[in-house]
Write a protein that holds these residues in place. Sequence first.
Motif: not given
Lengths: 80, 80, 80, 80
Positions: C15-23, D11-24
């Motif tokens: 969910q967090k990932l989706q939200a972040t990707e949307e943002r 771990e994979s989701l966490t990494q993707k999330l981090q990468a997306t947040e960094e890009r954000n």
Amino acid sequence: EDASEFQQQKESLTQKLQATEERNQNLEARLSALEQTVENTQLERETFRSHLRSLLELLDGKIFELSELRDTLAKLIESS
Amino acid sequence: EDASEFQQQKESLTQKLQATEERNQNLEARLSALEQTVENTQLERETFRSHLRSLLELLDGKIFELSELRDTLAKLIESS
Amino acid sequence: EDASEFQQQKESLTQKLQATEERNQNLEARLSALEQTVENTQLERETFRSHLRSLLELLDGKIFELSELRDTLAKLIESS
Amino acid sequence: EDASEFQQQKESLTQKLQATEERNQNLEARLSALEQTVENTQLERETFRSHLRSLLELLDGKIFELSELRDTLAKLIESS
């Protein structure tokens, strides 16, 4: 008879002389008036030229100020 | 004696008349020359005024063109 | 229990990932729009500067023509 | 085994999330910088327009003064 003839000639010469002197005075008066006119015209011309010269200086000033304005615009365009 | 005196007076009058007539001719020549000068001056003045009027029209044109330029600048500023 | 907990964590992360990707997508759209605005502004500025340069050239011309007029007046005054 | 697989997914989701947040964060920084640029550009444009308006007023003044000079010349010609 001779005396009378001489008298007539003398009167005729005197009349001619008077008429010529009158005409002379008249001519001198006209000449004097015309010389005055020429002098006045010359003075008016000098005054007129003097006014034109003042105007020329004013025009110089305006052209200079327009050139400054032009330079300000040029700098403004380059700085933008 | 009387005849001789009359003769003398007549000669004196004739000389004066001649001198006055010469002076007359001289004055007439000067007057004529001066009238010509006045006429020429008047013509020069007319030519000069005519040139100044042409110049005034040119100046009118330049002022009009500067006003058009000013309006173009005003529109440019408002449109930007 | 462990499996259920893992599942919950996974869902939360997704969910967090989706939200972040949307943002992310939203930010990219705003950035792209703003870049377009900047580019348009730059183009408008270039057009504006180009118009100002044309105007500057016109002004140069008018100043030159006024200077010529000034010289004509100066010669006229001196010749009179 | 299941636990290990979950762990890997997490771990994979966490990494993707981090990468997306960094890009954000990166996008937000770029957006913020660009917004600042747009604001500065807008301010510069206002300053530029303000300078152009001052210049326009100066030009108005010069045109007015040239018109006065023109009227003086016109009166001078007529009075001569």
